[in-house]
Design an enzyme around this catalytic site. Structure first.
Site, PDB file in Angstrom:
ATOM      1  N   ALA A 113      -9.472   1.681   4.519  1.00 26.06           N
ATOM      2  CA  ALA A 113     -10.190   0.830   5.481  1.00 26.06           C
ATOM      3  C   ALA A 113     -11.401   0.175   4.823  1.00 26.06           C
ATOM      4  O   ALA A 113     -11.916   0.645   3.815  1.00 26.06           O
ATOM      5  CB  ALA A 113     -10.630   1.677   6.677  1.00 26.06           C
ATOM      6  N   VAL A 122      -3.760   0.266   3.341  1.00 31.42           N
ATOM      7  CA  VAL A 122      -4.724   0.496   2.265  1.00 31.42           C
ATOM      8  C   VAL A 122      -5.994   1.073   2.875  1.00 31.42           C
ATOM      9  O   VAL A 122      -6.137   1.140   4.096  1.00 31.42           O
ATOM     10  CB  VAL A 122      -5.026  -0.803   1.483  1.00 31.42           C
ATOM     11  N   LYS A 176      -6.491   4.794  18.656  1.00 34.35           N
ATOM     12  CA  LYS A 176      -6.220   5.754  17.563  1.00 34.35           C
ATOM     13  C   LYS A 176      -7.486   6.545  17.228  1.00 34.35           C
ATOM     14  O   LYS A 176      -7.432   7.753  16.949  1.00 34.35           O
ATOM     15  CB  LYS A 176      -5.696   5.007  16.328  1.00 34.35           C
ATOM     16  N   GLY A 178       0.850  -1.189   0.000  1.00 33.25           N
ATOM     17  CA  GLY A 178       0.000   0.000   0.000  1.00 33.25           C
ATOM     18  C   GLY A 178       0.878   1.228   0.000  1.00 33.25           C
ATOM     19  O   GLY A 178       1.224   1.750   1.053  1.00 33.25           O
ATOM     20  N   GLY A 198       0.686  11.839  10.316  1.00 32.60           N
ATOM     21  CA  GLY A 198       0.606  12.283   8.930  1.00 32.60           C
ATOM     22  C   GLY A 198       1.812  11.831   8.125  1.00 32.60           C
ATOM     23  O   GLY A 198       2.559  10.935   8.526  1.00 32.60           O
ATOM     24  N   HIS A 214      -7.877   9.125  19.879  1.00 31.59           N
ATOM     25  CA  HIS A 214      -6.835  10.128  19.592  1.00 31.59           C
ATOM     26  C   HIS A 214      -7.365  11.110  18.551  1.00 31.59           C
ATOM     27  O   HIS A 214      -7.245  12.325  18.701  1.00 31.59           O
ATOM     28  CB  HIS A 214      -5.571   9.418  19.088  1.00 31.59           C
ATOM     29  N   ASN A 215      -7.987  10.592  17.490  1.00 33.99           N
ATOM     30  CA  ASN A 215      -8.504  11.456  16.432  1.00 33.99           C
ATOM     31  C   ASN A 215      -9.682  12.300  16.920  1.00 33.99           C
ATOM     32  O   ASN A 215      -9.838  13.447  16.511  1.00 33.99           O
ATOM     33  CB  ASN A 215      -8.930  10.624  15.213  1.00 33.99           C
ATOM     34  N   SER A 263      -0.149   7.590  13.817  1.00 33.14           N
ATOM     35  CA  SER A 263      -0.459   9.017  13.793  1.00 33.14           C
ATOM     36  C   SER A 263       0.784   9.844  13.531  1.00 33.14           C
ATOM     37  O   SER A 263       1.868   9.506  13.979  1.00 33.14           O
ATOM     38  CB  SER A 263      -1.080   9.466  15.125  1.00 33.14           C
ATOM     39  N   ASN A 315      -6.741   3.502   9.484  1.00 27.44           N
ATOM     40  CA  ASN A 315      -7.736   3.942  10.473  1.00 27.44           C
ATOM     41  C   ASN A 315      -8.963   3.041  10.357  1.00 27.44           C
ATOM     42  O   ASN A 315      -9.964   3.408   9.762  1.00 27.44           O
ATOM     43  CB  ASN A 315      -8.152   5.400  10.218  1.00 27.44           C
ATOM     44  N   GLU A 351      -8.231  15.066  18.737  1.00 26.98           N
ATOM     45  CA  GLU A 351      -7.674  15.958  17.706  1.00 26.98           C
ATOM     46  C   GLU A 351      -8.765  16.879  17.148  1.00 26.98           C
ATOM     47  O   GLU A 351      -8.540  18.084  16.957  1.00 26.98           O
ATOM     48  CB  GLU A 351      -7.088  15.082  16.596  1.00 26.98           C
ATOM     49  N   MET A 377       1.648   7.849   2.729  1.00 32.91           N
ATOM     50  CA  MET A 377       1.900   7.318   4.091  1.00 32.91           C
ATOM     51  C   MET A 377       2.692   6.017   4.014  1.00 32.91           C
ATOM     52  O   MET A 377       3.654   5.813   4.762  1.00 32.91           O
ATOM     53  CB  MET A 377       0.578   7.068   4.828  1.00 32.91           C
TER      54      MET A 377
END
Length: 487
Positions: A82, A80, A188, A13, A136, A191-192, A134, A108, A195, A17
């Site tokens: 989700a 790849v 995660k 993938g 970016g 976390h988002n 995390s 994610n 954010e 990223m």
């Protein structure tokens, strides 16, 4: 000889990223095989590996060659989109994999999909990790925060790689084994959600300073730079100061003023709010930030509403609210309001993690989660070290709001916080995140709420019963009959 030629790990993938994470792994001295269905991405990654230091990257052009190029027990990272693409990728690779090999999903992903895939992998003798990544594109290349959950054996097999690849802070790499099942993806996701809250609160600080304080972009850049030297030091505050400095290449002024006020989203914020509701955890700051993204999308409706309400006689009160403003004091008040609001937002996120950990038996270590968020990730901030210490002092802390250190800070800042919210309300500027945080603080700190009246209403129309403060048991009252009798 054969094993010496094999890669230590594989990554499939190769969007930005994936490419960056693969090059990060290779740069740390771990030979890596890479694969992508669109073969030009493999070539692109190999070209970058050559340019960026002749890094040990091996390009593979079929699922079979990719899997067989990795030393056993094999570890394959997939990055790849989700959902169904993850299942299709797993199917393509698993027919060439052997018992003891491992798949690591770095996307994610919804945590329940990961739990399903763990059990499907087990049936084939394969190990599985769902790993939040995390930071970016920059984080992936130079050191992200990594949140792996699932098979501990799978984590142990690549612990040395993850420890080198992750962002490094003074108390270790920003990676830890999160727990079983879909815990890595869930952490995660939260976390988002935090954010989302952080970004909303910063945008409200900007709105008040610009529209009530009348500050220019140049002044805002300086203020955020100054804030980034103190208690608000963080990635998001730092990049905000940079944003205010960028000039528009197509005209006068700064680029930020030319950006359409519609915010996009990928779904993790929505999942966070849905999970909070499922678990009966109040997360009003995170929910407010999500609502604001929805409302921002209604650009045409908002423009029409502004016109209709102006014609109906609504006057903008921003001018009167800002007349005679002490700018220096306003800037300091907004700084304090932003900090106090952030504590509430993080408290909500941590409480959601605690509720899920109890439900699933994940035994999450909240101090350790705060530690691995100190570097690499989007919400990285100096005050995460203080959150880590709060949970070290008391692992069973009910809320960050009642940690003695944070409680002191909230009390010291509440007057400024109330001034900012009051000023914004009188100016007609919406600060839903700050208001939600303040309401959360005020509700949580009150020993008695007006919920007694709500419960009485429920008992009147639905015979739901109520408890009393002065004696045990459940009670029901014929409210209407008694009220009429007493009238």
């Amino acid at each position: 000889m054969e094993s010496a030629a094999l890669s230590r790990i594989g990554l499939a993938g190769l969007a930005v990223m994936g490419q960056n994470l693969a090059l990060n792994i290779a740069e740390k001295g771990f030979p890596i095989s890479v694969y992508n269905r669109t073969t030009s991405k493999v070539d692109e990654t190999l070209d970058r590996a050559a340019v960026e230091g002749n890094l040990p990257v091996s390009g593979q052009y079929s699922p079979r060659d990719f899997v067989l190029s990795i030393q056993r027990p094999r570890s394959l990272i997939i990055l790849v989109k989700a959902g169904a693409p993850v299942d299709q990728t797993i199917d393509a690779f698993s027919e060439y994999m052997e018992p003891g090999d491992c798949i690591i999903d770095g996307g994610n992903e919804w945590y329940q999909n990961t739990e399903r895939r763990i059990s499907e992998a087990e049936q084939k003798g394969l190990l599985y990790l769902g790993m939040g990544v995390s930071g970016g594109e920059e984080g992936a290349r130079n050191g992200p925060s990594l949140m792996p959950g699932g098979s501990f054996q799978a984590y142990d097999n690549i612990k040395d790689i993850l420890g080198k690849v992750a962002a490094q802070v003074e108390d270790g790499p920003c990676v830890t084994y999160i727990g079983e099942g879909g815990s890595g993806n869930f952490v995660k996701m939260v976390h988002n959600g935090i954010e989302y809250g952080d970004m909303q609160l910063i945008s409200e600080a900007y709105d008040v300073l610009k529209n009530v304080g009348g500050l220019s972009n140049e002044e805002l850049a300086e203020i955020f730079t100054e804030w980034n030297r103190g208690e608000l030091e963080s990635f998001l505050v730092e990049i905000t100061s940079d944003i205010f400095r960028v000039k528009d290449e197509f005209g006068d002024g700064e680029l930020v003023d030319k950006i359409l006020d519609k915010t996009g989203m990928k779904g993790t914020g929505k999942w966070t709010v849905q999970q909070a509701a499922e678990l009966s955890v109040a997360a009003p700051t995170i929910a407010a930030s999500l609502d604001c993204r929805y409302l921002s999308g209604l650009k045409d409706e908002r423009e029409n509403a502004a016109k209709v309400l102006r014609e109906a006689g609504l006057k903008e009160d921003i001018g009167s609210a800002s007349s005679g403003i002490d700018k220096k004091r306003l800037v300091d008040d907004v700084r304090q309001a932003l900090y106090a609001s952030k504590i509430c937002s993080y408290a909500q996120g941590m409480n959601l993690l605690r509720a899920k950990s109890l439900e699933k038996g994940w035994n999450l270590n909240f101090g350790e989660l705060a530690r691995i968020w100190k570097g690499g990730c989007i919400i990285r901030a100096v005050f995460l070290d203080r959150i880590k210490k709060a949970y070290q002092r008391n692992p069973d802390l009910a809320s960050l709001v009642v940690d003695p250190e944070f409680a002191k800070e909230m009390v010291q800042r509440q007057a400024a916080w109330r001034r900012v919210v009051g000023l914004a309300v009188s100016a007609g500027i919406s600060t839903p995140g700050m208001c939600a945080s303040l309401a959360y603080f005020d509700t949580y700190r009150r020993a008695r709420l007006p919920a007694n009246l709500v419960q009485a209403q429920r008992d009147l129309f639905g015979a739901h019963t109520y408890e009393r403060t002065d004696r045990p048991g459940a009670y029901h009252t014929e409210w209407t009959k008694l009220a009429r009798k007493n009238n």
